[in-house]
Design an enzyme around this catalytic site. Structure first.
Site, PDB file in Angstrom:
ATOM      1  N   HIS A   1     -23.943 -23.028 -27.111  1.00 47.90           N
ATOM      2  CA  HIS A   1     -24.909 -22.839 -28.189  1.00 47.90           C
ATOM      3  C   HIS A   1     -24.480 -23.691 -29.380  1.00 47.90           C
ATOM      4  O   HIS A   1     -23.293 -23.998 -29.545  1.00 47.90           O
ATOM      5  CB  HIS A   1     -24.954 -21.372 -28.614  1.00 47.90           C
TER       6      HIS A   1
ATOM      7  N   GLU B   1     -24.028 -23.080 -32.504  1.00 45.95           N
ATOM      8  CA  GLU B   1     -23.004 -22.485 -33.364  1.00 45.95           C
ATOM      9  C   GLU B   1     -21.614 -22.638 -32.757  1.00 45.95           C
ATOM     10  O   GLU B   1     -20.655 -23.021 -33.428  1.00 45.95           O
ATOM     11  CB  GLU B   1     -23.266 -20.986 -33.581  1.00 45.95           C
TER      12      GLU B   1
ATOM     13  N   CYS C   1     -27.104 -15.284 -31.842  1.00 44.03           N
ATOM     14  CA  CYS C   1     -27.089 -14.242 -30.815  1.00 44.03           C
ATOM     15  C   CYS C   1     -25.776 -13.456 -30.952  1.00 44.03           C
ATOM     16  O   CYS C   1     -24.885 -13.849 -31.719  1.00 44.03           O
ATOM     17  CB  CYS C   1     -27.206 -14.884 -29.431  1.00 44.03           C
TER      18      CYS C   1
ATOM     19  N   CYS D   1     -22.618 -15.657 -30.393  1.00 41.32           N
ATOM     20  CA  CYS D   1     -22.342 -16.560 -31.512  1.00 41.32           C
ATOM     21  C   CYS D   1     -21.879 -15.798 -32.747  1.00 41.32           C
ATOM     22  O   CYS D   1     -20.996 -16.259 -33.472  1.00 41.32           O
ATOM     23  CB  CYS D   1     -23.568 -17.414 -31.817  1.00 41.32           C
TER      24      CYS D   1
END
Length: 159
Positions: free
Chosen positions: A53, A55, A83, A86
């Site tokens: 992801h 992040e 999420c 993260c």
């Protein structure tokens, strides 16, 4: 000291992710002096890695650049509410402030769902600021998914 948002940098990373066929989410890590330490967009498909992801990638790059597993005093700008995975990484990295754009009622982990930072097991919770350039981030996501579903959304080259 004047506040400067780095959300446009995160949106640029999100657009680049969309052009690669990734879900258009971007993240930028900013140091205490206002320097961009790392910038990333989603790469889960490209890397065949469900943890890739934006992040996580931006935090990994910032930690590598600084030679530290923690980023106290650093800010993270993300185009979409992180999420739960993260959010946990943000906590583990000791990010000082989190700025995010669009809310994610379905998969978010900050203001929705797991609400990672409010759990007693969370050792560090950053200051959180939401809704920054939310409409632009939402529009990127809506256009991307409409295109993917064949619903006439934005062509990836328009990101």
């Amino acid at each position: 000291m004047n506040f400067r948002s780095y959300m446009q940098d995160a949106l640029d990373a999100a657009r680049a992710a969309g052009k690669r066929g990734e879900v258009p989410v971007g993240a930028v890590v900013v140091g205490p002096g206002g320097d961009v330490v790392a910038k990333a967009g989603n790469r889960t498909r490209e890397l065949s890695d469900p943890t890739a992801h934006a992040e996580v990638l931006a935090i990994r790059a910032a930690c590598a650049a600084l030679g530290s597993e923690r980023l106290p005093g650093h800010d993270l700008y993300v185009t979409l509410e992180p999420c739960p995975m993260c959010a946990a990484v943000i906590s583990f990295a000791r990010i000082g402030r989190l700025y995010y754009g669009a809310s994610d009622p379905k998969s978010g982990g900050v203001a929705h769902g797991a609400r990672v930072f409010s759990h007693p097991q969370c050792h560090h919770a950053p200051e959180v600021y939401d809704g920054i350039a939310a409409a632009e981030g939402e529009a990127l996501l809506r256009g991307f998914f409409a295109y993917k579903r064949g619903g006439g959304g934005s062509d990836p080259e328009q990101f």
